[in-house]
Structure formats: structure tokens, C-alpha cells
Motif scaffolding. Structure first.
Motif, short mmCIF file in Angstrom:
data_model
loop_
_atom_site.label_atom_id
_atom_site.label_comp_id
_atom_site.label_asym_id
_atom_site.label_seq_id
_atom_site.Cartn_x
_atom_site.Cartn_y
_atom_site.Cartn_z
N GLY A 53 64.01 66.01 51.04
CA GLY A 53 64.70 66.94 50.11
C GLY A 53 66.13 67.48 50.63
O GLY A 53 66.33 67.34 52.01
N SER A 54 66.43 68.43 49.95
CA SER A 54 67.72 68.96 50.55
C SER A 54 67.89 70.51 50.06
O SER A 54 66.84 70.96 49.46
N ARG A 85 70.69 74.11 50.68
CA ARG A 85 71.82 74.52 51.10
C ARG A 85 71.65 76.34 51.41
O ARG A 85 71.25 76.84 50.59
N ARG A 117 73.06 64.29 58.51
CA ARG A 117 72.32 64.93 57.52
C ARG A 117 72.92 66.29 57.14
O ARG A 117 72.44 66.57 55.88
N PHE A 118 73.26 67.06 57.98
CA PHE A 118 73.74 68.29 57.63
C PHE A 118 75.25 68.57 57.78
O PHE A 118 75.95 67.72 58.37
N THR A 119 75.87 69.58 56.80
CA THR A 119 77.24 69.69 56.76
C THR A 119 77.37 70.94 56.78
O THR A 119 76.93 71.78 55.75
N GLN A 155 74.73 72.42 54.20
CA GLN A 155 74.03 71.74 53.27
C GLN A 155 73.25 70.82 54.33
O GLN A 155 73.66 70.29 55.18
N MET A 156 72.12 70.98 54.02
CA MET A 156 70.91 70.21 54.72
C MET A 156 70.26 69.17 53.87
O MET A 156 69.61 69.31 52.84
N ASN A 157 70.60 67.97 54.25
CA ASN A 157 69.85 66.75 53.40
C ASN A 157 68.95 65.97 54.16
O ASN A 157 68.73 65.99 55.40
N SER A 158 68.20 65.11 53.62
CA SER A 158 67.09 63.98 54.15
C SER A 158 66.47 64.93 55.52
O SER A 158 66.42 64.69 56.48
N LEU A 159 65.81 66.15 54.79
CA LEU A 159 65.10 66.91 55.73
C LEU A 159 63.60 66.57 56.13
O LEU A 159 63.05 65.62 55.57
#
Lengths: 113, 116
Positions: free
Chosen positions: B16-17, B19, B67-69, B82-86
Motif C-alpha cells: 500500500g501507500s 503520504r 518507492r518513496f518520494t 510519498q511512500m509506495n510499495s510499503l
């Protein structure tokens, strides 16, 4: 990446007695501008970290003068001249000479005997 | 009075993601480089990401690259992550902090739990 190694892991201290924490880096932290970017943080239980010392020996505003930092190259020390109850917590060193990444030591837990 | 207030943490499933936000006050965000630093439960501090004061350069720890921005809206005095593919090992308290010899400040942190 620069590896930061702290010792000891745990430091039981008697109130009013001195304490010393060692931090060693896997390579020299002397930067080309002549500065050494070694920082010490304190994290009291349940709190966010707080910077105590930057560039090896510069104390932050509001930090008691019983805290002092020293060292050069790869070998650094944080000293507490007389430990007080409020000094209980975990202390971390961090290097920002060779970054990214910024790297932290594993932490030293100071507790009262 | 200087304040950094993180928000946006919570419980999310693996993959999941989320922010995270870091709202600052008492100083001008556009004057300072900023970092995200995390701390897994019972563990030490770990640097995550850096954002230059003017947004020109960002850097990431290898374990979050791709994965993170990190981003910032200086007009809103807010830093983001922004954290994706946690993953489960991203579980930690996430702190924002300034990056300045002259001035060091941390937020209170926001907890991110990645669990099914």
C-alpha cells in the motif's frame, strides 16, 4: 557507506559521576573544507531526538556545558562530566561528511545505577 | 516558536501507500534543507531522504529508492514523503528534521505500521 560504531551499548552511571561514549567511523570524517561533520544526538525516553553537539565539539544552544564532544578522523567521544537524572536516554552519533547516505551509530543507552 | 508537526501515518497493508506531511512553523521552510529519518520500534535512527531547500536536489536511502518520494511546498511551509510499495520493514516512527549546522529541529514523529 560509512559505518558508525558506538560503544558501549549500555552505560550504567552513578549520579554525579562522569560518562563517556565512543563513536568510531569506518573512514575519516574530515571533509575537504576542513570541517569534520560528526554530530551527537540525545533521545530521552518517549521523546524525539535532540541535537547536542555538531561538527565534533560545537554545543547547541541550551545544551548544558557538562556535555562535551571531542575527537578527529575516525575516533570521537561524547563526555558528560557529571551525570544528572535528566541525562537518561539513548545517545547517537551521526556522520554527514560522506553522504548520501547520512549514517547513524547504533546508539548508547545511558541509565542510572 | 519553532514547530514541526508530522501527520499522515497509520496502518497500511503491504504493497500500500501513504503520504506523510510535515508542517513547519516558526521558521521559513524555503531557507532550509530537510530530512526524513525513521526509527523502527525499539531500534535506532535511520536516514530516509533529503530535500534541498529550493527543491533542486533530493537524495534517498537505497532501501527506499524507487518507492518513496520526498517533496516540499515552500509556499505552504510543508514537507512531504510519498511512500509506495510499503513493506513490513518500513514499520517505524517517521520524523522530519531540519538539516543545518545553525539550526536543528525535529518533529514529534508519525507512526507508520505496515501489516496485513
Amino acid at each position: 557507506d560509512v559505518v558508525m560504531t558506538q560503544s558501549p551499548l549500555s552505560l550504567p552511571v552513578t549520579l554525579g559521576q562522569p560518562a563517556s561514549i565512543s563513536c568510531r567511523s569506518s573512514q575519516s570524517l574530515l571533509y575537504s573544507d576542513g570541517n569534520t561533520y560528526l554530530t551527537w544526538f540525545q533521545q530521552r525516553p518517549g521523546q524525539s531526538p535532540r541535537r547536542l553537539i555538531y561538527k565534533v565539539s560545537n554545543r547547541d544552544s541550551g545544551v548544558p556545558d557538562r556535555f562535551s564532544g571531542s575527537g578527529s578522523g575516525t575516533d570521537f567521544t561524547l563526555k558528560i562530566s557529571r551525570v544528572e537524572a535528566e541525562d537518561v536516554g539513548v545517545y547517537y552519533c551521526m556522520q554527514s561528511t560522506h553522504w548520501p547516505p547520512l549514517t547513524f551509530g547504533g546508539g548508547t543507552k545511558v541509565e542510572i545505577k | 516558536q519553532v514547530q514541526l508537526v508530522e501527520s499522515g501515518g497509520g496502518v497500511v497493508q503491504p504493497g500500500g501507500s501513504l503520504r506523510l506531511s510535515c508542517a513547519v512553523s516558526g521558521f521559513t521552510l524555503s531557507h532550509y534543507d530537510m530530512n526524513w529519518v525513521r526509527q523502527a520500534p525499539g531500534k535506532g535512527l535511520e536516514w530516509v531522504a533529503f530535500a534541498r531547500y529550493d527543491g533542486t536536489n533530493n537524495y534517498y536511502a537505497d532501501f527506499v529508492k524507487g518507492r518513496f518520494t520526498i517533496s516540499r511546498d515552500n509556499s505552504r511551509n510543508t514537507l512531504y514523503l510519498q511512500m509506495n510499495s510499503l513493506r513490513a520493514d518500513d514499520t517505524a516512527v517517521y520524523y522530519c528534521k531540519t538539516d543545518s549546522n545553525a539550526f536543528d529541529a525535529w518533529g514529534q514523529g508519525t507512526m507508520v505500521t505496515v501489516s496485513s
